[in-house]
Design a protein around this motif. Structure first.
Motif, short mmCIF file in Angstrom:
data_model
loop_
_atom_site.label_atom_id
_atom_site.label_comp_id
_atom_site.label_asym_id
_atom_site.label_seq_id
_atom_site.Cartn_x
_atom_site.Cartn_y
_atom_site.Cartn_z
N LEU A 67 0.86 -1.17 0.00
CA LEU A 67 0.00 0.00 0.00
C LEU A 67 0.90 1.22 0.00
O LEU A 67 1.80 1.34 0.82
N GLU A 68 0.66 2.15 -0.93
CA GLU A 68 1.52 3.30 -1.07
C GLU A 68 1.39 4.23 0.12
O GLU A 68 0.30 4.55 0.58
N ASP A 69 2.55 4.66 0.64
CA ASP A 69 2.60 5.66 1.71
C ASP A 69 2.85 7.01 1.05
O ASP A 69 3.98 7.37 0.74
N LEU A 70 1.78 7.77 0.83
CA LEU A 70 1.90 9.03 0.11
C LEU A 70 2.71 10.07 0.89
O LEU A 70 3.26 10.99 0.30
N SER A 71 2.78 9.92 2.20
CA SER A 71 3.53 10.87 3.01
C SER A 71 5.02 10.62 2.99
O SER A 71 5.81 11.49 3.34
N ASN A 72 5.44 9.40 2.58
CA ASN A 72 6.86 9.08 2.58
C ASN A 72 7.15 8.07 1.46
O ASN A 72 7.37 6.90 1.70
N GLN A 73 7.11 8.57 0.22
CA GLN A 73 7.27 7.69 -0.93
C GLN A 73 8.70 7.22 -1.13
O GLN A 73 8.94 6.29 -1.88
N ASN A 74 9.65 7.88 -0.46
CA ASN A 74 11.05 7.49 -0.63
C ASN A 74 11.48 6.42 0.36
O ASN A 74 12.62 5.99 0.35
N SER A 75 10.58 5.99 1.24
CA SER A 75 10.94 4.99 2.24
C SER A 75 11.08 3.61 1.59
O SER A 75 10.45 3.31 0.58
N GLU A 76 11.92 2.78 2.19
CA GLU A 76 12.12 1.42 1.70
C GLU A 76 10.99 0.55 2.19
O GLU A 76 10.79 0.37 3.39
N THR A 77 10.22 -0.01 1.25
CA THR A 77 9.00 -0.72 1.63
C THR A 77 9.30 -2.05 2.30
O THR A 77 8.60 -2.46 3.22
N VAL A 78 10.31 -2.77 1.83
CA VAL A 78 10.71 -4.05 2.44
C VAL A 78 12.22 -4.03 2.65
O VAL A 78 12.97 -3.67 1.75
N SER A 79 12.64 -4.42 3.86
CA SER A 79 14.06 -4.38 4.18
C SER A 79 14.43 -5.51 5.13
O SER A 79 13.55 -6.19 5.67
N ASN A 80 15.73 -5.69 5.33
CA ASN A 80 16.28 -6.65 6.29
C ASN A 80 15.68 -8.05 6.13
O ASN A 80 15.08 -8.60 7.06
N VAL A 81 15.82 -8.61 4.95
CA VAL A 81 15.33 -9.97 4.70
C VAL A 81 16.30 -10.96 5.32
O VAL A 81 17.50 -10.93 5.05
N VAL A 82 15.77 -11.83 6.18
CA VAL A 82 16.59 -12.83 6.89
C VAL A 82 16.01 -14.22 6.64
O VAL A 82 14.80 -14.41 6.79
N VAL A 83 16.86 -15.15 6.27
CA VAL A 83 16.42 -16.53 6.03
C VAL A 83 17.10 -17.46 7.02
O VAL A 83 18.33 -17.45 7.16
N LEU A 84 16.30 -18.24 7.73
CA LEU A 84 16.80 -19.32 8.58
C LEU A 84 16.19 -20.62 8.05
O LEU A 84 15.05 -20.95 8.36
N GLY A 85 16.93 -21.30 7.21
CA GLY A 85 16.38 -22.51 6.61
C GLY A 85 17.39 -23.16 5.69
O GLY A 85 18.59 -22.96 5.84
N ASP A 86 16.86 -23.89 4.72
CA ASP A 86 17.74 -24.61 3.81
C ASP A 86 17.02 -24.80 2.49
O ASP A 86 15.80 -24.59 2.39
N ILE A 87 17.80 -25.18 1.48
CA ILE A 87 17.20 -25.52 0.20
C ILE A 87 16.23 -26.69 0.41
O ILE A 87 16.53 -27.64 1.14
N SER A 88 15.08 -26.62 -0.22
CA SER A 88 14.03 -27.61 0.04
C SER A 88 14.47 -29.03 -0.27
O SER A 88 14.00 -29.99 0.37
N ASN A 89 15.35 -29.19 -1.24
CA ASN A 89 15.83 -30.54 -1.58
C ASN A 89 16.67 -31.15 -0.46
O ASN A 89 16.87 -32.37 -0.43
#
Length: 303
Positions: free
Chosen positions: A85-107
């Protein structure tokens, strides 16, 4: 010479056009700028298995500062779709950040509680590369986290929320969805803020936070259900429809404060009304006296 110049311009234009259509596709190394301590990797598997089949589980840790920390428990997933959903008050903000994965390849692993417990106890992020891209479909912006290979385990990320203390999520059924409200906050008051649809479970965790849980959110329209009744095909062939889950949360003292404010306003309004009626009576009395004097003038005395 002129042909070479035109060719160079054509190649440059093609590069610029292509780069504009990629929608900021960025390759990310799994070990870059990942803050593992920002998330709670809780082994929440309530209703996550249906006859032995794993159901994706998504927990949203909501905050009052316009962001949400999302922790998903997934099996054999290669792409995570985030509806923005667009944040019209702060369009320069990073919408998704700090992606962290704790897992393994499914195979290399299976979606068992024991494996998820092991992933939750990991002290460093998994070395799994991913890309982030976005697209606009029918006016709606989507963001995609795409892994180099399907993964099983925990995937966490931080997303901005344009509506502040109103949070909306569209499910990808079947799934288990949990909202964790900030400490000291609640929801459900019909005047201040509602939650739709009604959660299947509401409880408080050890930190005193209210948890709302929706289990196996699969919805089909009545028309599709009717078709299923008269169709020889299996019910699983009818694609479930995503369901919108919305919540408006507020401080636990908000209903009391609202009641007090309403009482004060009521008293003020009553006092203004009484004052108005009192002034009106005084004016009516003065008007009646004036009209009485006009209708009964004094007779002049005779000389």
């Amino acid at each position: 010479m002129k042909k070479n110049f035109v060719l160079a311009l054509f190649i440059l234009g093609t590069i610029l056009f292509t780069s504009g259509c990629v929608d900021d596709l960025v390759a990310i190394d799994g070990d870059t700028t990942q803050n593992l301590s920002a998330y709670e990797f809780e082994l929440f598997l309530n209703n996550s298995y249906d006859n032995g089949t794993f159901i994706p589980t998504n927990t949203f840790y909501l905050s009052k500062d316009g962001s949400a920390k999302v922790v998903s428990i997934l099996e054999n997933e290669s792409v995570i779709q985030v509806i923005l959903l667009e944040d019209l008050s702060n369009q320069n903000s990073e919408t998704v950040s700090n992606v962290v994965v704790l897992g393994d390849i499914s195979n290399n692993t299976n979606a068992t509680p024991e494996n998820f417990e092991y992933f939750a106890s990991m002290s460093s992020p998994s070395d799994i590369n991913y890309t982030i891209s976005d697209d606009v479909i029918r006016g709606q912006k989507y963001l995609y986290i795409t892994f180099e290979e399907p993964v099983t385990g925990f995937v966490a990320y931080t997303m901005t929320t344009a509506l502040g203390q109103d949070f909306v999520y569209i499910t990808t059924p079947p799934s288990v969805v949990r909202y964790v409200l900030p400490e000291g906050y609640t929801t459900g008051n019909s005047l201040i803020g509602k939650v739709k649809p009604t959660p299947n479970e509401i409880y408080y965790d050890s930190d005193g936070r209210e948890n709302l849980v929706w289990t196996n959110e699969v919805t089909t329209t009545s028309f599709l259900s009717l078709l299923g009744d008269y169709s020889s095909e299996d019910d699983s062939s009818i694609e479930p429809i995503p369901k919108l889950i919305s919540v408006k949360f507020y401080t636990e003292n908000a209903p009391r404060d609202l009641t007090i404010a309403a009482g004060v306003l009521g008293i003020v309004a009553l006092s203004v009304l009484l004052r108005f009626r009192n002034q009106r009576k005084k004016l009516e009395k003065i008007r009646n006296e004036f009209e009485s004097q006009l209708s009964n003038p004094k007779k002049k005395s005779k000389k």
